[in-house]
Design a protein around this motif. Sequence first.
Motif, PDB file in Angstrom:
ATOM      1  N   ARG A 105      72.439  86.456 131.831  1.00 15.53           N
ATOM      2  CA  ARG A 105      72.107  86.432 133.251  1.00 15.53           C
ATOM      3  C   ARG A 105      73.188  87.131 134.068  1.00 15.53           C
ATOM      4  O   ARG A 105      72.896  87.852 135.024  1.00 15.53           O
ATOM      5  CB  ARG A 105      71.925  84.976 133.697  1.00 15.53           C
ATOM      6  N   HIS A 106      74.443  86.931 133.702  1.00 20.83           N
ATOM      7  CA  HIS A 106      75.540  87.539 134.447  1.00 20.83           C
ATOM      8  C   HIS A 106      75.592  89.055 134.238  1.00 20.83           C
ATOM      9  O   HIS A 106      75.878  89.803 135.169  1.00 20.83           O
ATOM     10  CB  HIS A 106      76.871  86.923 134.017  1.00 20.83           C
ATOM     11  N   LEU A 107      75.318  89.491 133.012  1.00 18.12           N
ATOM     12  CA  LEU A 107      75.338  90.926 132.732  1.00 18.12           C
ATOM     13  C   LEU A 107      74.282  91.664 133.517  1.00 18.12           C
ATOM     14  O   LEU A 107      74.468  92.813 133.914  1.00 18.12           O
ATOM     15  CB  LEU A 107      75.165  91.167 131.233  1.00 18.12           C
ATOM     16  N   GLY A 108      73.143  90.993 133.760  1.00 23.02           N
ATOM     17  CA  GLY A 108      72.087  91.597 134.560  1.00 23.02           C
ATOM     18  C   GLY A 108      71.500  92.822 133.891  1.00 23.02           C
ATOM     19  O   GLY A 108      71.669  93.048 132.696  1.00 23.02           O
ATOM     20  N   PRO A 109      70.776  93.650 134.665  1.00 20.71           N
ATOM     21  CA  PRO A 109      70.157  94.837 134.071  1.00 20.71           C
ATOM     22  C   PRO A 109      71.201  95.848 133.637  1.00 20.71           C
ATOM     23  O   PRO A 109      72.046  96.262 134.409  1.00 20.71           O
ATOM     24  CB  PRO A 109      69.284  95.388 135.214  1.00 20.71           C
ATOM     25  N   LEU A 110      71.168  96.181 132.358  1.00 18.40           N
ATOM     26  CA  LEU A 110      72.090  97.162 131.792  1.00 18.40           C
ATOM     27  C   LEU A 110      71.303  98.219 131.048  1.00 18.40           C
ATOM     28  O   LEU A 110      70.181  97.962 130.614  1.00 18.40           O
ATOM     29  CB  LEU A 110      73.032  96.488 130.776  1.00 18.40           C
ATOM     30  N   ALA A 120      69.285  97.048 127.979  1.00 18.17           N
ATOM     31  CA  ALA A 120      69.198  95.608 128.207  1.00 18.17           C
ATOM     32  C   ALA A 120      68.129  94.954 127.360  1.00 18.17           C
ATOM     33  O   ALA A 120      68.009  93.745 127.357  1.00 18.17           O
ATOM     34  CB  ALA A 120      68.922  95.332 129.687  1.00 18.17           C
ATOM     35  N   SER A 125      83.443  85.923 138.477  1.00 18.01           N
ATOM     36  CA  SER A 125      82.590  86.848 139.226  1.00 18.01           C
ATOM     37  C   SER A 125      82.544  88.163 138.522  1.00 18.01           C
ATOM     38  O   SER A 125      83.324  88.412 137.612  1.00 18.01           O
ATOM     39  CB  SER A 125      83.126  87.021 140.653  1.00 18.01           C
ATOM     40  N   THR A 166      82.238  89.083 128.594  1.00 18.25           N
ATOM     41  CA  THR A 166      81.366  88.191 129.356  1.00 18.25           C
ATOM     42  C   THR A 166      80.949  86.984 128.533  1.00 18.25           C
ATOM     43  O   THR A 166      80.973  85.839 129.013  1.00 18.25           O
ATOM     44  CB  THR A 166      80.118  88.956 129.845  1.00 18.25           C
TER      45      THR A 166
END
Length: 213
Positions: free
Chosen positions: A74-79, A82, A213, A192
């Motif tokens: 969730r923290h990495l988000g769209p990569l 992904a 963060s 992460t």
Amino acid sequence: MAIVPLPRRPLDPSDGSGGITRGVPGDIACDAVRQWYENDLDWATVPGTPVHLLTGLRFDVLDVPAEAGVAALRHLGPLPGAGSPVAVHGGRALLLVAAGSAEELPGLLEWLDWGGLDLDLTAVGTGGHMVAPTPPGGAGRLGGVLREAGSQGAAEWLRPPEPGREVEPSLPTMSALGGGGGAPDLVRVVDTVATHCHRVRLRRAGTRPAAFS
């Protein structure tokens, strides 16, 4: 470096926990699962029941607490990349990463200042294996067998691989560091994941973790 196996006993479909229903031979379901991985994905499997996937050939695995793995994703988000596959099994998240990553993990953790901490983060690479998650959705020719037989184990795909699409370009890799490839950066992924593993351990110990963060 010694390969650390996944720290869980493989589920035995004969002991009532594997989800194989009575009246459906377990070997039929296992054969269907094995054929899906070998024929549709071209992934090597280990002989025996339940089906296990060989690591170190097409991919390695980061094995972390499920809570930490899901939070990290969730923290990495769209990569880029992904869509790299992720499974869950027995309270653990299994993140597929590029083959060879298991050998890089100890050095990466030291470089990222995570060395010496018990993060409950391991990697499985050459010579190891992971339990094969149930093929997603019981699609195609597997549908009937898997609907009747149920899951071949407790492992499930949180983010499944896609038949007909090469998995390697989507896997976190060291070669992505600093550069424009299609795969996400293994350093960022490991940092992460390690951070969230640490947060989970602090929370379980009753210690408030620092903001991340």
